[in-house]
Scaffold this active site. Sequence first.
Site, PDB file in Angstrom:
ATOM      1  N   ASN A 183      -3.513  -5.773   2.624  1.00 57.95           N
ATOM      2  CA  ASN A 183      -3.805  -4.828   3.705  1.00 57.95           C
ATOM      3  C   ASN A 183      -3.333  -5.407   5.038  1.00 57.95           C
ATOM      4  OD1 ASN A 183      -6.054  -6.397   4.948  1.00 57.95           O
ATOM      5  ND2 ASN A 183      -6.893  -6.123   2.890  1.00 57.95           N
ATOM      6  N   ASP A 197     -10.995  -4.417  -2.711  1.00 61.22           N
ATOM      7  CA  ASP A 197     -12.085  -4.009  -3.602  1.00 61.22           C
ATOM      8  C   ASP A 197     -11.659  -4.102  -5.068  1.00 61.22           C
ATOM      9  OD1 ASP A 197     -14.071  -3.442  -1.711  1.00 61.22           O
ATOM     10  OD2 ASP A 197     -13.110  -1.535  -1.207  1.00 61.22           O
TER      11      ASP A 197
END
Length: 401
Positions: A210, A279
């Site tokens: 990210n 996640d």
Amino acid sequence: MQTLAGKKILLGISGGIAAYKCAELTRRLIERGAQVQVVMTHAAKEFITPLTMQAVSGRPVSDSLLDPAAEASMGHIELAKWADLVLLAPATADLIARMSAGMGNDLLTTLVLATDAPIAVSPAMNQQMYLNIATQENIATLARRGMSIWGPAAGEQACGDVGPGRMLEPMQLVSHCEAFFADKPLEGKSVVITAGPTREAIDPVRYISNHSSGKMGFALAEAAQKLGAQVTLIAGPVSLTTPQGVERINVDSAQNMHAKAMEQAAKHNVFIGCAAVADYRPEVIAEQKIKKTDDSDQMSITMVKNPDIIASVASMKEARPFTVGFAAETQDVEHYARTKLAKKNLDMICANDVSVEGQGFNSNDNAITVYWKEGKQSLTLASKQQIAQQIMASIAEKLEA
Ligand code: PMT
């Protein structure tokens, strides 16, 4: 704000080109309430005049050990006792070497020997001179003796070289002075902070990640250290310099970060999860680079859940640290942040709306709302350093309560 009100700073200037910045440095220190007494080496006077320094400091400059008139007003021992802080900026390779050898062959080095005030050294020199093993050993000696080393910065130098050796900018030195004199509410406490992204490997050359730059987490580490805490930073892959005095552990994947976090958590009083942890991760990491095929325009990757690092820390049964999470949200910020606070059993959560341009991921600024069970506090848009200071001050208050 008079952040340095009444503080007596003895500014020792040695002969380097960065000496010209000392007029600005002195003005900024005085503006914040400090009293500045300038002491110059013989060589420093070739770079900036004592008259300039006298004008900006409002005090006659001291420059000679053997001047009966100067000794009659404020003698060198008196001067050494007067200071709350001795700041040597710029500190040349020569000054650092003389200090390391314990010499007292001019007023400035004599003062360094005679003072019991804390000493901060701001090195400034050509990058090759800075990297020379002799200079490195001399700086290490001064640090070992308890002197603070502020800088240097890296970049283009007056001589045309590029590298480490630039004196910190006046405002950076002012910040160091402010932090030095600031209250240290986290003295005796230790803080572990996760920062940056994680990388979840797909094959030997590809990964899922990210946009986290690590800036927010590194700013928190710096702020905690300045408030007196012993700080450990568990950093994902980022290209940031470790803040001075902070211990850094590098990790890549969420599983790796989880393992290091669980190793460290019980050893610290506070755990802050600022990292943007993936996640999910690919269920299988291909051993060889995955090849493009001609028979399909699609490919799928099966993902499995990563361990929730902060929830694991917050559920520790023994030696559980005060646990602070972050929430990166794009909508319903308060609702989602409060849900994470409760679900992950956190003591505090710092929520940022990452849908707003100029804050959140990979920006220099941020705006945060801090939530805890009984309340909330809004921290309006400011640099990540300023936001970090406010978050750490808020944590310090809660630890005291
Ligand atoms: O790094 P910067 O570019 O400076 O950007 C800063 C930031 C936007 C990354 C930072 O301010 C931030 O919001 N960090 C948390 C990002 C995030 O992953 O938020 P989340 O809402 O998905 O996670 C909630 C909390 O659980 C976080 O404390 C996170 O660290 C933690 N978490 C999440 C997943 C997981 N597997 N383990 C965790 O510990």
